[in-house]
Structures are given as C-alpha cells and as structure tokens.
Design an enzyme around this catalytic site. Structure first.
Site, PDB file in Angstrom:
ATOM      1  N   ASP A 120     -11.322   3.811  -2.625  1.00 39.67           N
ATOM      2  CA  ASP A 120     -11.592   2.427  -2.250  1.00 39.67           C
ATOM      3  C   ASP A 120     -12.282   2.552  -0.902  1.00 39.67           C
ATOM      4  OD1 ASP A 120     -11.524  -0.135  -1.044  1.00 39.67           O
ATOM      5  OD2 ASP A 120      -9.997  -0.721  -2.480  1.00 39.67           O
ATOM      6  N   HIS A 121     -13.603   2.334  -0.887  1.00 36.07           N
ATOM      7  CA  HIS A 121     -14.327   2.700   0.329  1.00 36.07           C
ATOM      8  C   HIS A 121     -13.922   1.844   1.532  1.00 36.07           C
ATOM      9  CE1 HIS A 121     -17.053  -0.482  -1.083  1.00 36.07           C
ATOM     10  NE2 HIS A 121     -17.381  -0.622   0.183  1.00 36.07           N
ATOM     11  N   HIS A 126     -10.153  -4.122  -2.831  1.00 36.44           N
ATOM     12  CA  HIS A 126     -10.456  -4.074  -1.390  1.00 36.44           C
ATOM     13  C   HIS A 126      -9.554  -5.007  -0.565  1.00 36.44           C
ATOM     14  CE1 HIS A 126     -13.783  -1.820  -2.781  1.00 36.44           C
ATOM     15  NE2 HIS A 126     -14.542  -2.829  -3.131  1.00 36.44           N
TER      16      HIS A 126
END
Ligand code: NAP
Length: 484
Positions: A177-178, A240
């Site tokens: 999950d950047h 996110h």
C-alpha cells in the site's frame, strides 16, 4: 542535515509486468533513483519480465525513456543512467504458460536475496506464484511483492491469500500500500511514539475529531471501465484511508517491529463500527463545459459507482469512543491534496476577554503536495493593541527543517522496494489486516447496493457533493477547505 543512505544487500529483483504502466512510471525510475543515491550494490540484477517479445537492448531503451520522462532533470546523470541500464535484463515470460521460465531460472541467482514484484493484474498472481515454485526459481527466503487491488471483497481477498499461501509463507509476502511508504505517514508514527508531547492528548478526551481527505483533480480518464467495477470505497477507502486511520488510532506497539505494528493496526480495523446509511455520502462528477462526466467516462449510463465518498466512522474502543473520524476522497475535485487533520478540543475556560471565539489546536499532516506537518496554536497578536489572540501555524515542513536533504524525500515505491530487499515487512499489509478491512467494507457496499442508492452529482472543480457538507454541519463541525 545529510540523510544517511545505507546500501542494501546484493539482490536479484524480477519485475513481472516490466513493460506496464506502473513499472515504467514508478518502479523502474524509483530503482534508478536508489541506484543514483548509492543504495543498490553494483552486483545486483534487475530483471524485467512480461509477455512482449523484446530484446534486452529494446527493454533498456524503454527504461531509458521512462527515466527521461519520470525522473526530474536534476537527478538525470547520463553516466549513472548508463551504468544503471547495464544492470537490466529482460526475459519474455508468460505467467499462464511455460515460455520463458527456463531463461528466467538461468538469470536468478539462488544464493542472493531474491524478490519477485508482481506488477501484473491480480488474476495472474496465482499463476506466477505457482510457476516460480514449479520451476524451482523461488526458495524459502524469496520475497514476492503484490500490488493492489488485493481482492474486491472479503471472499476474493481470502481466496487470493489462500492461493499465495500454497507457495509462499506470510513472511515472504509483501502486500504493497504505497501510502505506507510516504515519509509523512511514517513520521506520524515518529511524532506519536518518539515524543512525550502528543500521546497524553491523543484520545477522545482531548481530540474532538479527525478528518482525512484524499482529493484528486483527475477523473477516471482511460480507466473508466475498470474503475466502474471498483469505485472510491474499494479503490481508496478500504486500503489507503484505512491504513491512515490505523496509524492515527493504533495503540503504541511494544516495539517498532513488523508484527507488533501490524497487530495494533489490526485491532483498530476490528474496532471499526458498521457505518449507518446517513453517515455515508457518495457522489459522481458531472460533465461541465464540454468535459465528460463520470457517466460518459465510465461508458455506463446506468452506473451507480461512486467517484467520491465521504463517511463518518467510529472506532469503538476506550481511546476513541466519541471521537468521529470523517473521511472523504474523490476525483475531479478542486485540488490535488491529501491530508490528515487532528482537531483538538477547546480549552475548558477562557481567561481572555478578547478571545476571538476559541479556536482549537489543529495538527495537520500533509501527504501531498509538500509533505510535512503543521500545528495551529493560539498566540498573542504582536503589537501594542492589548491582549488580542491570533491563530498561527507552527510549520514543520521537511524541506525547511532538514534543508536540501529533507526536501529530497524518496518516493514511496523506492522506499518500499528497499524495505522488501531488507526483509522488513513493517510497512506492508498482513493477510489478516486486508481481510479485516474487507470484512468492515463489504456490509457498507452491500448496504447501498441493497437500497439501490444512487450517487449524488457534483460539479468538477468543487469539494464534492453538497450533502457531504451536511455530514459534518449537522455535528456542528466543518470540513477543511480543499485549496487550489
Ligand atoms: P498494465 O500497464 O496493464 O501492465 C500489465 C503488465 O502485465 C504488462 O507488462 C504486461 O506485459 C504484463 N502481462 C500481462 N499479461 C501477462 C502474462 N500472461 N504474463 C506475463 N506478463 C503479463 O498494468 P499496470 O497499470 O502497470 O498495473 C500493474 C499492477 O499494478 C496491477 O495489479 C494494478 O492494479 C497495480 N497498480 C497499478 C497502478 C498504476 O498506477 N498503474 C497503481 C496501483 C496499483 P505485456 O504488455 O508484455 O503483455
């Protein structure tokens, strides 16, 4: 202040989907930047793999062009680019067939740190995992990196976890999950757990509410058909925004250790309450001045998929009972802006006659643009005009505090790939976390589907549907401005 770059061990990284959009825009330019910074040892190998037949020279040329397009001019050093390009190989591999696997096996060294980045459609994750094993390429220390979306509901996420678990154990699986790779997101943990200042106030007694905003200016553009099967809840909130809630709401882990951190995040997800229909506002952007609306972009006149969602969320535990978390995310909004705002309660009593209506302290954590934090505090207005109060921001933007090196923040993907090589899973989602997130999300989506709710239209360039304003107004609160 000079930030330390600690080289990682020599590694072999295979990027499946190396000709795709993500690899070209993020993964390969990010690896170049880490090489430039001196973090990648020269003996490492980066191997591109995809279906397209391509010579090594053609692949290297593609990467050179990607660097030119996606790396800023000040970071493009012709000599270093050539050196980096020399580390690249390419193998045409079909995830669904046997072509190319023998050639790949010949390139990946069994005695090195091995990482396999699955930058392909999730439908291929199982095929890749299976063939890496069948061909004897992966070993018990190999790592696999999997991209989002991780399932589209609890059932599919469970199935995906089960498929990967057939060939890799949890310690080998890095679910990206950047958002977790962003400097400020990690700084949130540092600010909370490395200072005495905030933690005593970090609870429902002192925090009035939390707002999380992830606003985009772009629409769904060419991805309309894909996005229409997903929507803002699945595409942004389940992953996110959920991760951001976790980092704000979690208890201090006993140690900054992958499982200790993820255990605490899991407890937060499990404490999330079901969301009532009146606490959900969904929207779809409208067409304006000849620009297409969501309905045209998605090519689905009947679409009920949301390009915007706002939610009021409650974390039911001792720390947060009574402090709502307001979330909103959407496309075609006024500005590209992501921030978390923690609004503290007002002091219980004012000793100042001329107080301009108490204004609360707000800690704002900006994820983009200009990653940084600021804390709004009340001070005396300077000058001889008596004791008048004014609210000012104490700014902690990294560029100012840390000088040039502070401004040179690695992109989230760069940092996360280096963590994979180091074998550090702290900033990656564990399988049970992802499943718990879907277990909370599914009934919300099923609820609006069963009711047949339609998203409200909103004009592009605004802050979303009017109803979202009411979500906070009726609680006597207001959203922060999304600024241009
Ligand atoms: P993309 O542009 O469609 O690229 C897909 C890649 O997969 C291409 O390199 C393609 O190679 C390869 N591929 C397709 N079928 C294959 C097969 N049978 N065997 C081997 N390789 C095959 O997709 P993307 O946008 O880069 O996305 C990749 C993954 O990242 C997806 O899971 C996506 O959800 C996720 N993701 C992407 C972004 C983004 O910004 N793009 C952001 C977040 C997550 P050929 O062209 O040679 O067939």
């Amino acid at each position: 202040m000079v930030s330390r770059v600690i080289p990682v061990e020599v590694f072999d990284l295979v990027i499946f989907g190396a000709t795709g959009d993500l690899a070209r825009r993020k993964i390969l330019p990010g690896l170049y930047r880490r090489y430039l910074a001196g973090q990648i040892p020269p003996d490492s190998r980066i191997i591109g793999a995809a279906r397209s037949a391509m010579t090594e020279a053609e692949f290297r040329q593609m990467v050179r062009e990607a660097i030119d397009e996606f790396v800023s001019l000040d970071k493009r050093d012709a000599r270093i680019i050539s050196e980096f390009i020399d580390h690249l190989s390419y193998v045409a591999v079909d995830a669904k067939g046997e072509e190319g696997w023998a050639a790949l096996k010949a390139l990946v060294r069994p005695d090195r740190v091995q990482a396999f980045y699955f930058s392909v459609a999730p439908a291929l994750f199982g095929d890749l995992a299976e063939r890496l094993h069948a061909w004897g390429i992966a070993h018990p220390q190999s790592r696999i990196v999997v991209e989002k979306p991780f399932g589209r509901d609890l059932q599919t996420a469970r199935a995906l976890n089960a498929t990967l678990a057939e060939h890799f154990c949890e310690q080998q699986i890095y679910r990206i999950d950047h958002y977790l790779g962003k400097e400020t997101v990690q700084n949130l943990m540092a600010v909370r757990f490395a200072n005495i200042l905030f933690e005593p106030l970090w609870n429902a007694q002192y925090i009035d509410h939390v707002q999380i905003t992830v606003a985009e200016t772009v629409g769904v553009e060419g991805r309309g058909a894909y996005y229409d099967k997903s929507g803002a809840m699945r595409d942004m909130v389940q992953n996110h925004l959920m991760q951001l809630i976790c980092l704000i709401a979690m208890e201090p882990p006993y140690h900054f250790d992958p499982n200790a951190v993820r255990d605490e995040k899991l407890k937060v997800i499990r404490a999330l309450q079901p969301v009532a229909p009146e606490d959900i506002v969904r929207g779809q952007y409208l067409g304006l001045k000849g620009a297409p609306g969501y309905i045209e972009d998605s090519e689905n006149p009947e679409s009920k998929t949301e390009s915007y969602i706002a939610l009021k969320v409650q974390v039911a535990n001792w720390r947060w009972q009574g402090t709502p978390f307001y979330l909103r995310t959407g496309k075609k909004l006024r500005a590209r802006e992501s921030e978390i705002a923690i609004t503290f309660k007002e002091p219980p009593h004012s000793i100042f006659d001329d107080a301009p209506g108490w204004r609360e302290n707000v800690l704002v954590i900006r994820l983009q643009p200009n990653e940084g934090m600021n804390l709004k505090v009340m001070i005396k207005e300077p000058g001889p005009g008596g004791m008048r109060l004014v609210q000012v921001p104490l700014d902690m933007s990294f560029a100012d505090a840390l000088g040039e090196e502070g401004a040179d923040i690695p992109d989230a993907y760069e940092r996360l790939i280096m963590d994979v090589i180091r074998g550090n899973q702290t900033l990656f989602m564990r399988g049970d976390e992802v499943e718990a997130a879907w277990a909370w999300t599914d009934p919300i989506i099923q609820g609006w589907e069963a009711r047949g709710d339609r998203p409200r239209g909103y004009d592009p360039g605004t802050s979303g549907p009017e109803d979202a304003l009411m979500l906070m107004h009726r609680d006597g609160r207001r959203w922060r401005e999304i600024r241009e």
